[in-house]
Motif scaffolding. Structure first.
Motif, PDB file in Angstrom:
ATOM      1  N   GLN A 185      62.300  43.916   4.776  1.00  0.00           N
ATOM      2  CA  GLN A 185      63.567  43.935   4.067  1.00  0.00           C
ATOM      3  C   GLN A 185      63.723  43.112   2.599  1.00  0.00           C
ATOM      4  O   GLN A 185      64.084  43.873   1.666  1.00  0.00           O
ATOM      5  N   ARG A 186      63.103  42.040   2.594  1.00  0.00           N
ATOM      6  CA  ARG A 186      63.206  41.415   1.599  1.00  0.00           C
ATOM      7  C   ARG A 186      62.152  41.816   0.518  1.00  0.00           C
ATOM      8  O   ARG A 186      62.615  41.907  -0.848  1.00  0.00           O
ATOM      9  N   ILE A 187      61.126  42.342   0.754  1.00  0.00           N
ATOM     10  CA  ILE A 187      60.292  42.976  -0.323  1.00  0.00           C
ATOM     11  C   ILE A 187      60.886  44.303  -0.617  1.00  0.00           C
ATOM     12  O   ILE A 187      60.846  44.532  -2.021  1.00  0.00           O
ATOM     13  N   GLN A 188      61.548  44.930   0.084  1.00  0.00           N
ATOM     14  CA  GLN A 188      62.168  46.381  -0.501  1.00  0.00           C
ATOM     15  C   GLN A 188      63.231  45.885  -1.290  1.00  0.00           C
ATOM     16  O   GLN A 188      63.661  46.794  -2.087  1.00  0.00           O
ATOM     17  N   SER A 189      63.821  44.742  -0.998  1.00  0.00           N
ATOM     18  CA  SER A 189      65.064  44.216  -1.979  1.00  0.00           C
ATOM     19  C   SER A 189      64.603  43.801  -3.374  1.00  0.00           C
ATOM     20  O   SER A 189      65.356  43.478  -4.154  1.00  0.00           O
ATOM     21  N   GLY A 190      63.194  43.683  -3.363  1.00  0.00           N
ATOM     22  CA  GLY A 190      62.751  43.123  -4.704  1.00  0.00           C
ATOM     23  C   GLY A 190      61.717  41.760  -4.681  1.00  0.00           C
ATOM     24  O   GLY A 190      61.343  41.538  -5.941  1.00  0.00           O
ATOM     25  N   GLU A 191      61.743  41.172  -3.684  1.00  0.00           N
ATOM     26  CA  GLU A 191      60.892  40.213  -3.531  1.00  0.00           C
ATOM     27  C   GLU A 191      59.195  40.414  -3.664  1.00  0.00           C
ATOM     28  O   GLU A 191      59.053  41.732  -3.140  1.00  0.00           O
ATOM     29  N   THR A 192      58.754  39.689  -4.349  1.00  0.00           N
ATOM     30  CA  THR A 192      57.555  39.966  -4.601  1.00  0.00           C
ATOM     31  C   THR A 192      56.233  39.243  -3.832  1.00  0.00           C
ATOM     32  O   THR A 192      56.854  38.014  -3.259  1.00  0.00           O
ATOM     33  N   THR A 193      55.468  39.735  -3.512  1.00  0.00           N
ATOM     34  CA  THR A 193      54.364  38.919  -2.448  1.00  0.00           C
ATOM     35  C   THR A 193      54.091  37.791  -3.099  1.00  0.00           C
ATOM     36  O   THR A 193      53.629  36.888  -2.297  1.00  0.00           O
ATOM     37  N   GLU A 194      53.783  37.614  -4.297  1.00  0.00           N
ATOM     38  CA  GLU A 194      53.327  36.493  -5.059  1.00  0.00           C
ATOM     39  C   GLU A 194      54.457  35.406  -4.774  1.00  0.00           C
ATOM     40  O   GLU A 194      53.996  34.314  -4.655  1.00  0.00           O
ATOM     41  N   ALA A 195      55.655  35.672  -4.991  1.00  0.00           N
ATOM     42  CA  ALA A 195      56.749  34.593  -4.912  1.00  0.00           C
ATOM     43  C   ALA A 195      56.395  34.122  -3.330  1.00  0.00           C
ATOM     44  O   ALA A 195      57.009  33.131  -3.129  1.00  0.00           O
ATOM     45  N   MET A 196      56.260  34.869  -2.262  1.00  0.00           N
ATOM     46  CA  MET A 196      56.189  34.418  -1.047  1.00  0.00           C
ATOM     47  C   MET A 196      55.144  33.745  -0.836  1.00  0.00           C
ATOM     48  O   MET A 196      55.194  32.914   0.341  1.00  0.00           O
ATOM     49  N   MET A 197      53.910  33.546  -1.464  1.00  0.00           N
ATOM     50  CA  MET A 197      52.974  32.954  -1.194  1.00  0.00           C
ATOM     51  C   MET A 197      52.842  31.580  -1.814  1.00  0.00           C
ATOM     52  O   MET A 197      53.211  31.446  -3.033  1.00  0.00           O
ATOM     53  N   GLU A 198      51.872  30.587  -1.427  1.00  0.00           N
ATOM     54  CA  GLU A 198      51.287  29.557  -2.035  1.00  0.00           C
ATOM     55  C   GLU A 198      49.955  29.087  -1.866  1.00  0.00           C
ATOM     56  O   GLU A 198      49.463  29.801  -0.877  1.00  0.00           O
ATOM     57  N   GLU A 199      49.284  28.468  -2.855  1.00  0.00           N
ATOM     58  CA  GLU A 199      47.983  28.229  -2.538  1.00  0.00           C
ATOM     59  C   GLU A 199      47.877  26.779  -2.046  1.00  0.00           C
ATOM     60  O   GLU A 199      48.850  25.943  -2.030  1.00  0.00           O
ATOM     61  N   TYR A 200      46.782  26.637  -1.154  1.00  0.00           N
ATOM     62  CA  TYR A 200      46.620  25.442  -0.580  1.00  0.00           C
ATOM     63  C   TYR A 200      44.976  25.177  -0.425  1.00  0.00           C
ATOM     64  O   TYR A 200      44.184  26.285  -0.531  1.00  0.00           O
ATOM     65  N   ALA A 201      44.415  24.090  -0.190  1.00  0.00           N
ATOM     66  CA  ALA A 201      43.149  23.670  -0.311  1.00  0.00           C
ATOM     67  C   ALA A 201      42.654  23.598   1.146  1.00  0.00           C
ATOM     68  O   ALA A 201      42.988  23.166   2.057  1.00  0.00           O
ATOM     69  N   GLY A 202      41.717  24.663   1.715  1.00  0.00           N
ATOM     70  CA  GLY A 202      41.248  24.803   2.830  1.00  0.00           C
ATOM     71  C   GLY A 202      39.738  24.209   3.020  1.00  0.00           C
ATOM     72  O   GLY A 202      38.895  24.395   2.020  1.00  0.00           O
ATOM     73  N   ILE A 203      39.436  23.231   3.843  1.00  0.00           N
ATOM     74  CA  ILE A 203      38.121  22.511   3.925  1.00  0.00           C
ATOM     75  C   ILE A 203      37.084  23.429   4.693  1.00  0.00           C
ATOM     76  O   ILE A 203      37.534  23.527   5.934  1.00  0.00           O
ATOM     77  N   LYS A 204      36.244  23.982   3.959  1.00  0.00           N
ATOM     78  CA  LYS A 204      35.107  24.819   4.886  1.00  0.00           C
ATOM     79  C   LYS A 204      34.434  23.728   5.600  1.00  0.00           C
ATOM     80  O   LYS A 204      34.038  24.322   6.771  1.00  0.00           O
ATOM     81  N   LEU A 205      33.923  22.710   5.210  1.00  0.00           N
ATOM     82  CA  LEU A 205      32.898  21.810   5.708  1.00  0.00           C
ATOM     83  C   LEU A 205      33.032  20.409   5.304  1.00  0.00           C
ATOM     84  O   LEU A 205      33.338  20.268   4.094  1.00  0.00           O
ATOM     85  N   ALA A 206      33.095  19.486   6.127  1.00  0.00           N
ATOM     86  CA  ALA A 206      33.416  17.902   5.907  1.00  0.00           C
ATOM     87  C   ALA A 206      32.283  17.092   6.396  1.00  0.00           C
ATOM     88  O   ALA A 206      32.094  17.497   7.594  1.00  0.00           O
ATOM     89  N   HIS A 207      31.614  16.578   5.720  1.00  0.00           N
ATOM     90  CA  HIS A 207      30.637  15.672   6.299  1.00  0.00           C
ATOM     91  C   HIS A 207      30.377  14.317   5.630  1.00  0.00           C
ATOM     92  O   HIS A 207      30.588  14.052   4.571  1.00  0.00           O
ATOM     93  N   GLY A 208      30.377  13.433   6.563  1.00  0.00           N
ATOM     94  CA  GLY A 208      30.811  12.041   6.273  1.00  0.00           C
ATOM     95  C   GLY A 208      29.369  11.288   6.268  1.00  0.00           C
ATOM     96  O   GLY A 208      29.400   9.900   6.153  1.00  0.00           O
TER      97      GLY A 208
END
Length: 301
Positions: A167-190
């Motif tokens: 409903q919010r997308i149909q009202s004009g909200e963009t998918t970019e405005a809904m999303m945020e970037e974050y750092a995902g860790i694929k591998l951690a080696h100590g």
């Protein structure tokens, strides 16, 4: 259960040799004895070597690896970068030796010192970030995280139902405005050392943590982790999969598996646990299975 054998191979025997090949990003973490002979032509696939510290069991395979890149049949002109902790005197000695005996490399070789908090870009839209670790006194050491930039719903959207989102997308909200970037860790080696800070490695898809000592009563000095400490760190960090390595050769395989399963049961660990001992990589604990994972009959004890 994450099929680690599809993305990782390596060797780990405490005090003898340690190295781990992460196939998706063509990265070799440490380069202990025998790395080149085991990897074979995969030596040419590797683009970066990440050295956790300068102890001989983690770097003794470098001369042979570099010689294989020069003399074996393969992509002999492909560049290679070696990253290492800044200020570790062992690397100066190793580099001087390599320069003396391998004076005619056929490929560009770059030695790059790093400190905790520094990062560098990979070729596939990912990056590597260094973090501080604790090893023996006077030895510089680093851990490494392979980071992938991902997107997720912003907190204010995360709890909305599908109908309201539409409903919010149909009202004009963009998918970019809904999303945020974050750092995902694929591998951690100590590397190998004292227990890692779980806050630095939280949520890693794959966490590699050393467990040199099964029983804390056998600990001598303060330079390595016990199995219990490794499990506590992992339980706080909640990785997708835990890989235990650098386990002392004094223990039989049956002792290792029993100790891991008992520790995982006591802590109600909810993620898979694998083990790398010498060149054997196998699953030990599966929280989704009521039965213990039995060792393959062909594996040595």
């Amino acid at each position: 259960m994450t099929p680690l054998s599809q993305v990782l191979s390596g060797y780990s025997k405490a005090l003898y040799s340690s190295w781990l090949y992460y196939k998706p990003d063509r990265i070799l973490v440490d380069c202990g004895e025998g790395a080149a002979s085991t990897l074979g032509n995969n030596c040419f696939a590797i683009e970066s070597i990440l050295l956790t510290h300068g102890h001989i069991d983690h770097v003794s395979g470098l001369p042979g690896f570099l010689w294989a890149r020069t003399s074996a049949m393969g992509a002999n002109e492909k560049p290679l970068r070696i990253y290492f902790p800044r200020g570790d005197i062992f690397f100066a000695d190793m580099r001087a030796y390599i320069d003396a005996v391998n004076s005619k490399f056929t490929f560009p070789l770059e030695w790059i010192p790093l400190e905790a908090g520094e990062s560098f870009e990979l070729q596939r839209g990912r990056s590597v970030e260094c973090f501080a670790t604790q090893h023996s006194q006077g030895s510089a050491s680093l851990g490494y995280k392979i980071i992938e930039t991902r997107k997720r719903l912003r907190p204010e959207w995360a709890n909305l139902g599908q109908a309201e989102i539409r409903q919010r997308i149909q009202s004009g909200e963009t998918t970019e405005a809904m999303m945020e970037e974050y750092a995902g860790i694929k591998l951690a080696h100590g590397g190998d050392g004292l227990p890692l800070d779980p806050n630095l490695i939280a949520g890693s898809e794959i966490l590699v943590h050393e467990a040199t000592i099964l029983d804390a009563a056998n600990r001598k000095g303060q330079s390595h982790s016990t199995l219990g400490e490794a499990l506590e760190v992992a339980n706080a960090a909640q990785p997708g999969t835990l890989l235990l390595n650098h386990i002392s050769g004094r223990y039989k395989r049956s002792e290792i598996e029993t100790a891991i399963r008992e520790g995982a049961t006591q802590r109600e660990i909810g993620f898979p646990i694998w083990c790398l001992r010498q060149d054997n990589l196998w699953p030990v604990w599966n929280p989704d299975s009521s039965a213990n994972l039995n060792s393959p009959a062909a594996e040595p004890s």
